[in-house]
Design a protein around this motif. Structure first.
Motif, PDB file in Angstrom:
ATOM      1  N   LEU A 100      64.438  -7.539 -85.707  1.00  0.00           N
ATOM      2  CA  LEU A 100      63.493  -7.505 -84.595  1.00  0.00           C
ATOM      3  C   LEU A 100      63.655  -6.235 -83.770  1.00  0.00           C
ATOM      4  O   LEU A 100      62.681  -5.700 -83.241  1.00  0.00           O
ATOM      5  CB  LEU A 100      63.696  -8.738 -83.706  1.00  0.00           C
ATOM      6  N   HIS A 101      64.885  -5.754 -83.664  1.00  0.00           N
ATOM      7  CA  HIS A 101      65.158  -4.524 -82.909  1.00  0.00           C
ATOM      8  C   HIS A 101      64.455  -3.335 -83.561  1.00  0.00           C
ATOM      9  O   HIS A 101      63.893  -2.473 -82.883  1.00  0.00           O
ATOM     10  CB  HIS A 101      66.668  -4.307 -82.851  1.00  0.00           C
ATOM     11  N   ARG A 102      64.467  -3.297 -84.914  1.00  0.00           N
ATOM     12  CA  ARG A 102      63.838  -2.177 -85.633  1.00  0.00           C
ATOM     13  C   ARG A 102      62.322  -2.283 -85.659  1.00  0.00           C
ATOM     14  O   ARG A 102      61.625  -1.267 -85.729  1.00  0.00           O
ATOM     15  CB  ARG A 102      64.360  -2.130 -87.079  1.00  0.00           C
ATOM     16  N   ALA A 103      61.797  -3.490 -85.622  1.00  0.00           N
ATOM     17  CA  ALA A 103      60.358  -3.700 -85.781  1.00  0.00           C
ATOM     18  C   ALA A 103      59.595  -3.209 -84.552  1.00  0.00           C
ATOM     19  O   ALA A 103      60.116  -3.186 -83.431  1.00  0.00           O
ATOM     20  CB  ALA A 103      60.069  -5.178 -86.010  1.00  0.00           C
ATOM     21  N   THR A 104      58.362  -2.810 -84.769  1.00  0.00           N
ATOM     22  CA  THR A 104      57.506  -2.453 -83.638  1.00  0.00           C
ATOM     23  C   THR A 104      57.253  -3.692 -82.794  1.00  0.00           C
ATOM     24  O   THR A 104      57.290  -4.827 -83.282  1.00  0.00           O
ATOM     25  CB  THR A 104      56.165  -1.888 -84.129  1.00  0.00           C
ATOM     26  N   ARG A 116      63.976  -6.408 -74.147  1.00  0.00           N
ATOM     27  CA  ARG A 116      65.239  -6.706 -73.455  1.00  0.00           C
ATOM     28  C   ARG A 116      66.438  -6.453 -74.370  1.00  0.00           C
ATOM     29  O   ARG A 116      67.465  -5.934 -73.916  1.00  0.00           O
ATOM     30  CB  ARG A 116      65.236  -8.158 -72.973  1.00  0.00           C
ATOM     31  N   LEU A 117      66.333  -6.822 -75.635  1.00  0.00           N
ATOM     32  CA  LEU A 117      67.426  -6.572 -76.570  1.00  0.00           C
ATOM     33  C   LEU A 117      67.748  -5.086 -76.637  1.00  0.00           C
ATOM     34  O   LEU A 117      68.930  -4.694 -76.656  1.00  0.00           O
ATOM     35  CB  LEU A 117      67.070  -7.092 -77.964  1.00  0.00           C
ATOM     36  N   ARG A 118      66.718  -4.253 -76.671  1.00  0.00           N
ATOM     37  CA  ARG A 118      66.955  -2.810 -76.728  1.00  0.00           C
ATOM     38  C   ARG A 118      67.545  -2.303 -75.427  1.00  0.00           C
ATOM     39  O   ARG A 118      68.477  -1.487 -75.441  1.00  0.00           O
ATOM     40  CB  ARG A 118      65.642  -2.083 -77.037  1.00  0.00           C
ATOM     41  N   ALA A 119      67.015  -2.755 -74.299  1.00  0.00           N
ATOM     42  CA  ALA A 119      67.480  -2.257 -73.006  1.00  0.00           C
ATOM     43  C   ALA A 119      68.943  -2.599 -72.766  1.00  0.00           C
ATOM     44  O   ALA A 119      69.686  -1.810 -72.166  1.00  0.00           O
ATOM     45  CB  ALA A 119      66.610  -2.823 -71.883  1.00  0.00           C
ATOM     46  N   GLU A 120      69.393  -3.759 -73.235  1.00  0.00           N
ATOM     47  CA  GLU A 120      70.766  -4.201 -72.987  1.00  0.00           C
ATOM     48  C   GLU A 120      71.695  -3.922 -74.164  1.00  0.00           C
ATOM     49  O   GLU A 120      72.860  -4.337 -74.132  1.00  0.00           O
ATOM     50  CB  GLU A 120      70.772  -5.697 -72.657  1.00  0.00           C
ATOM     51  N   HIS A 121      71.204  -3.214 -75.181  1.00  0.00           N
ATOM     52  CA  HIS A 121      72.022  -2.877 -76.361  1.00  0.00           C
ATOM     53  C   HIS A 121      72.673  -4.134 -76.950  1.00  0.00           C
ATOM     54  O   HIS A 121      73.845  -4.131 -77.338  1.00  0.00           O
ATOM     55  CB  HIS A 121      73.092  -1.845 -75.994  1.00  0.00           C
ATOM     56  N   ALA A 122      71.898  -5.198 -77.004  1.00  0.00           N
ATOM     57  CA  ALA A 122      72.437  -6.485 -77.430  1.00  0.00           C
ATOM     58  C   ALA A 122      72.861  -6.474 -78.892  1.00  0.00           C
ATOM     59  O   ALA A 122      73.907  -7.025 -79.254  1.00  0.00           O
ATOM     60  CB  ALA A 122      71.394  -7.582 -77.197  1.00  0.00           C
ATOM     61  N   VAL A 123      72.069  -5.842 -79.758  1.00  0.00           N
ATOM     62  CA  VAL A 123      72.373  -5.871 -81.190  1.00  0.00           C
ATOM     63  C   VAL A 123      73.676  -5.150 -81.478  1.00  0.00           C
ATOM     64  O   VAL A 123      74.550  -5.659 -82.191  1.00  0.00           O
ATOM     65  CB  VAL A 123      71.214  -5.265 -82.002  1.00  0.00           C
ATOM     66  N   SER A 124      73.855  -3.955 -80.913  1.00  0.00           N
ATOM     67  CA  SER A 124      75.090  -3.209 -81.163  1.00  0.00           C
ATOM     68  C   SER A 124      76.295  -3.933 -80.573  1.00  0.00           C
ATOM     69  O   SER A 124      77.384  -3.927 -81.159  1.00  0.00           O
ATOM     70  CB  SER A 124      74.985  -1.793 -80.581  1.00  0.00           C
TER      71      SER A 124
END
Length: 603
Positions: free
Chosen positions: A280-284, A296-304
């Protein structure tokens, strides 16, 4: 990718990914033999005293080992996606025996459990079989709560619908996510994720630096001793340094064992959730609720951050190799640094991790609904509205669990609060299937998903049902008492001032005699109508739909509907029952109990 036929799409994906997995397996076998040959070459060169050829062979071994690992991973990904496609094809065609094994999620007690049982949500050939495409304890749990819980605000439902409608047009992304969530090595469990949440929420007020500093000092002391005095100097300080390192490592290991007994077991589950979030992080960005989750996942660097936790848990698995674990602790205080890394992670990311897992649950639930929408292209997105919308207005509504070429669509309408539709008909004519079709579609609509109908408008309502009610010998409750208790609970909810109630009653009060059933039914329907509830009642006795007793001032005249059937003689002279499963206006005029008995050789 609009207007894609799901069965054909899944067949092509399964074929392509299966071929890719076969190619990767062949390459992995070649890499395995090549790695073995290079290892033998390295050892042979060293034994002959030829360091440079040995170094070249060793470098080749490392390169081939890396290639082998990547090839195995590629084959695994291809196999998972092929399995996801095969499962999707089985769901789209309603080939129940070919669907992946069900992973049950138990509904909450109370109305969720009653609805799940009454409407075939969680057992046998049920709705959850069609949406079992994500981690059961993450998106599966969340979706079941959405389906069986009281409906959220209309704005929330529309936000979910926007995501589902957009995702159903992106089947490649759906297959990618389902492959990781449904066909990974270890599905997330409630216990494992609860342990992760508890550990994260425990917090870390400070990170102990002294043990790590001492461990680093021991390594530096050994290096300084070697530089200044050579190997003999290292031998003189080795024993005390080793004692210190192992003591520090033992203390760190005790702490890890105290804090990570169940979190450690959640490694495969965390890794699976990370893969879904990474997709989901990679998807548009997707419209609606899911787009907000992605941002939100991108803003909070949740995946990494969650991936870092998964790596730490993977490193903690080193303890299962005692010799390697001991050597790492002796050489560099491995457990000391690992415990320090866990502490830092929990201090920096722990307070947000529970929220990330909640986002993952919402995201997976939306993926499950979007997958259901893609696999059923004739289904539509309904309109869910607040009052004064009609309680129900559906065109071409059919049962979601039936294949498209089997399901018979019917219209269903409740025009105003207090409206009741009484559906009568012979045995096996389709009354209960019609009732469950209404219930399942309303649950799907209010969860934010698609519905098996050409068009549907539903008033935001709490669904309440009385379909499968049993007596309880242990509690001394007869069938009639159990039914009456269920109806009392429905009335209480309808009168509590909350969201309106949509009730679904199958063979209402069939545990008593006909006269009592008619009188009691009128009492129940009057109370529900007075509270603004609307619903559908099935019965073998059309008299249930006659208001009578001067109730017209409080109770709208029920709309009488029926399912018809006919009895024919076959070529051998036997009886055969024929149904078209079409709902018709008016009460039923015929029954078939005696004909059924004759077919069975009883009458």
């Amino acid at each position: 990718m609009p207007n894609v036929e799901p069965i054909a799409y899944y067949e092509e994906v399964a074929r392509a990914r299966g071929a890719e997995a076969a190619r990767a397996d062949r390459a992995a076998r070649v890499a395995s033999w090549l790695r073995l040959a290079l290892a033998a070459a390295t050892v042979g060169a060293l034994l002959r005293g030829a360091p440079w050829p040995g170094l070249v062979a060793a470098a080749g071994f490392v390169a081939v080992a890396w290639w082998h690992r990547r090839t195995v991973e590629r084959a695994d990904v291809a196999r998972r996606r092929a399995a996801a496609a095969r499962g999707g094809r089985a769901r789209a065609a309603r080939h129940w025996a070919e669907m992946p094994a069900v992973r049950a999620v138990a509904p909450a007690d109370g109305w969720p459990a009653a609805l799940a049982r009454d409407l075939d949500v969680t057992s046998g050939r049920c709705l959850t079989r069609l949406v079992d495409v994500v981690h059961p304890a993450v998106g599966g749990r969340r979706l079941l709560d959405w389906l069986l819980g009281d409906p959220p605000a209309v704005e929330t439902i529309r936000d979910r619908q926007a995501s589902v409608a957009a995702l159903r047009e992106r089947p490649a992304l759906l297959v990618e996510i389902v492959a990781d969530a449904r066909h990974g090595d270890a599905p997330a469990t409630a216990g494992g994720l609860a342990a992760v949440r508890a550990w994260c929420e425990a917090g870390e007020s400070r990170v102990a630096w002294l043990p790590r500093a001492l461990s680093v000092a021991c390594v530096l002391a050994a290096v300084v001793a070697f530089v200044l005095g050579g190997a003999s100097a290292v031998e003189r300080v080795a024993a005390p340094l080793l004692v210190v390192q192992l003591a520090l490592a033992a203390a760190a290991r005790r702490r890890l064992q105290r804090e990570l007994p169940r979190v450690d077991a959640a490694l495969p589950q965390i890794a699976g959730v990370v893969r879904v979030l990474a997709s989901l992080h990679r998807a548009t960005d997707v419209a609606g609720r899911l787009g907000g989750i992605q941002r939100r996942l991108r803003a909070e660097h949740a995946v990494s951050s969650l991936a870092a936790l998964a790596r730490l848990l993977a490193w903690n698995e080193t303890r299962r190799s005692p010799m390697a674990h001991w050597a790492l602790n002796a050489a560099g205080g491995f457990d000391v640094h690992l415990a320090h890394a866990f502490s830092r992670w929990r201090r920096d990311a722990g307070p947000r991790a529970a929220a990330w897992l909640d986002l993952a649950a919402d995201a997976e639930a939306l993926v499950a609904l979007a997958t259901l929408a893609f696999e059923n292209p004739r289904w539509t997105m309904p309109a869910v509205r607040n009052e004064p919308a009609p309680p129900l207005d559906a065109r071409g509504l059919a049962h979601p669990l039936l294949a498209a070429d089997v399901a018979v669509p019917n219209d269903a309408a409740l025009a105003a609060p207090g409206d009741v539709a009484v559906v009568s008909g012979a045995n096996m004519a389709g009354k209960t299937t019609f009732l469950r079709a209404i219930g399942l579609n309303v649950l799907l609509a209010q969860a934010g998903g698609p519905v098996c109908a050409d068009d549907m408008v539903v008033r935001r309502s709490r669904v309440r049902s009385s379909v499968r009610v049993d007596d309880d010998l242990g509690r001394g409750a007869s069938l009639f008492l159990a039914e009456a208790t269920r109806l009392r609970d429905v009335i209480r909810d309808a009168e509590d001032g909350g969201a309106p109630v949509l009730f679904l009653f199958d063979e209402i009060l069939h545990g008593t005699n006909a006269a009592d059933r008619l009188a009691a039914t009128r009492v129940v329907l009057r109370r529900l109508a007075r509270a603004g509830a609307a619903g559908v009642v099935t019965t073998h006795d059309p008299a249930v739909g006659e208001v009578g007793d001067g109730a017209g001032a409080e109770l709208n005249a029920p709309r009488q509907l029926h399912f018809a059937g006919s009895v024919r003689r076959d070529a051998g002279g036997g009886l055969a029952l024929v149904f078209d499963y079409r709902v018709r206006e008016g009460p039923a005029r015929e029954a078939n109990a005696r004909q059924v008995l004759e077919m069975l050789g009883i009458a």
